[in-house]
Structures are given as structure tokens and as C-alpha cells.
Design a protein around this motif. Sequence first.
Motif, short mmCIF file in Angstrom:
data_model
loop_
_atom_site.label_atom_id
_atom_site.label_comp_id
_atom_site.label_asym_id
_atom_site.label_seq_id
_atom_site.Cartn_x
_atom_site.Cartn_y
_atom_site.Cartn_z
N ARG A 36 30.66 27.72 71.31
CA ARG A 36 31.20 26.68 70.42
C ARG A 36 30.53 26.70 69.05
NH1 ARG A 36 30.44 23.31 74.74
NH2 ARG A 36 28.72 22.25 73.68
N ASN A 37 29.31 27.18 69.00
CA ASN A 37 28.56 27.19 67.76
C ASN A 37 28.61 28.55 67.06
OD1 ASN A 37 26.99 24.52 67.16
ND2 ASN A 37 27.06 24.75 69.38
N GLY A 38 29.60 29.35 67.39
CA GLY A 38 29.85 30.58 66.65
C GLY A 38 29.14 31.82 67.14
N TYR A 39 28.44 31.73 68.26
CA TYR A 39 27.76 32.89 68.80
C TYR A 39 28.74 33.70 69.66
CZ TYR A 39 23.34 31.19 67.07
OH TYR A 39 22.33 30.79 66.23
N GLU A 40 28.49 34.99 69.74
CA GLU A 40 29.36 35.91 70.48
C GLU A 40 28.59 36.51 71.64
OE1 GLU A 40 31.08 40.32 69.56
OE2 GLU A 40 31.24 38.83 67.97
N HIS A 41 29.18 36.48 72.83
CA HIS A 41 28.55 37.09 74.00
C HIS A 41 28.67 38.60 73.85
CE1 HIS A 41 28.76 38.28 78.44
NE2 HIS A 41 27.50 38.13 78.10
N TYR A 42 27.54 39.30 73.88
CA TYR A 42 27.58 40.75 73.69
C TYR A 42 26.86 41.54 74.76
CZ TYR A 42 22.81 40.59 71.82
OH TYR A 42 21.46 40.41 71.67
N LYS A 43 26.17 40.87 75.70
CA LYS A 43 25.42 41.61 76.70
C LYS A 43 25.18 40.73 77.92
CE LYS A 43 21.07 44.12 77.17
NZ LYS A 43 19.83 44.51 76.49
N THR A 44 25.25 41.32 79.10
CA THR A 44 24.88 40.63 80.34
C THR A 44 23.82 41.50 81.01
OG1 THR A 44 27.08 39.71 80.59
CG2 THR A 44 25.72 39.77 82.56
N GLN A 45 22.80 40.86 81.54
CA GLN A 45 21.67 41.60 82.08
C GLN A 45 21.27 41.02 83.43
OE1 GLN A 45 18.37 41.33 79.39
NE2 GLN A 45 17.94 43.47 79.58
N LYS A 46 20.70 41.85 84.27
CA LYS A 46 20.14 41.40 85.53
C LYS A 46 18.69 41.83 85.56
CE LYS A 46 24.35 41.60 88.22
NZ LYS A 46 24.94 41.95 89.50
N ALA A 47 17.87 41.06 86.25
CA ALA A 47 16.45 41.38 86.40
C ALA A 47 16.18 41.71 87.87
CB ALA A 47 15.60 40.21 85.95
N PHE A 48 15.27 42.61 88.10
CA PHE A 48 14.94 43.04 89.45
C PHE A 48 13.45 42.90 89.69
CE2 PHE A 48 18.78 45.08 88.11
CZ PHE A 48 19.59 44.99 89.24
#
Length: 64
Positions: A48-60
Motif C-alpha cells: 500500500r505504501n508503494g513498495y514492490e515485492h521482489y524476492k521470497t526467501q526461506k531459512a534453514f
Amino acid sequence: MVDETQRSAGTGAKLLQVAERWAAEKGCKSVSVRSNVIRERAHEFYLRNGYEHYKTQKAFQKFL
């Protein structure tokens, strides 16, 4: 992070505005934020505040 009791009151948006203004004044060309994959409400806030989703990450992790 905004305290749960203060969410949806505009505090987070004000914090973003101040941080973005500060970064721009320092010559930064972009701002990146990280949010845990389970924090869907936060994700919507950033979108809503103008940010764009560009990456999804998982931790192990492995316990020894």
C-alpha cells in the motif's frame, strides 16, 4: 516495527515517510525492507505504501 496496539493508526506510514526522506537526503536511490514470510499484514502495508515485492526467501537450520 510498530507496537501491535498502535497499528492502523498511521504510525508506520509516518515512520516510512521519515526514513525515506532521510535516505533521499543522504543520496540513496532506493529503500529495501524485509518482512517475515508469515507477516501478511505487514506485506500488505508495504504494498500500500508503494513498495514492490521482489524476492521470497526461506531459512534453514540444523540442530547438532
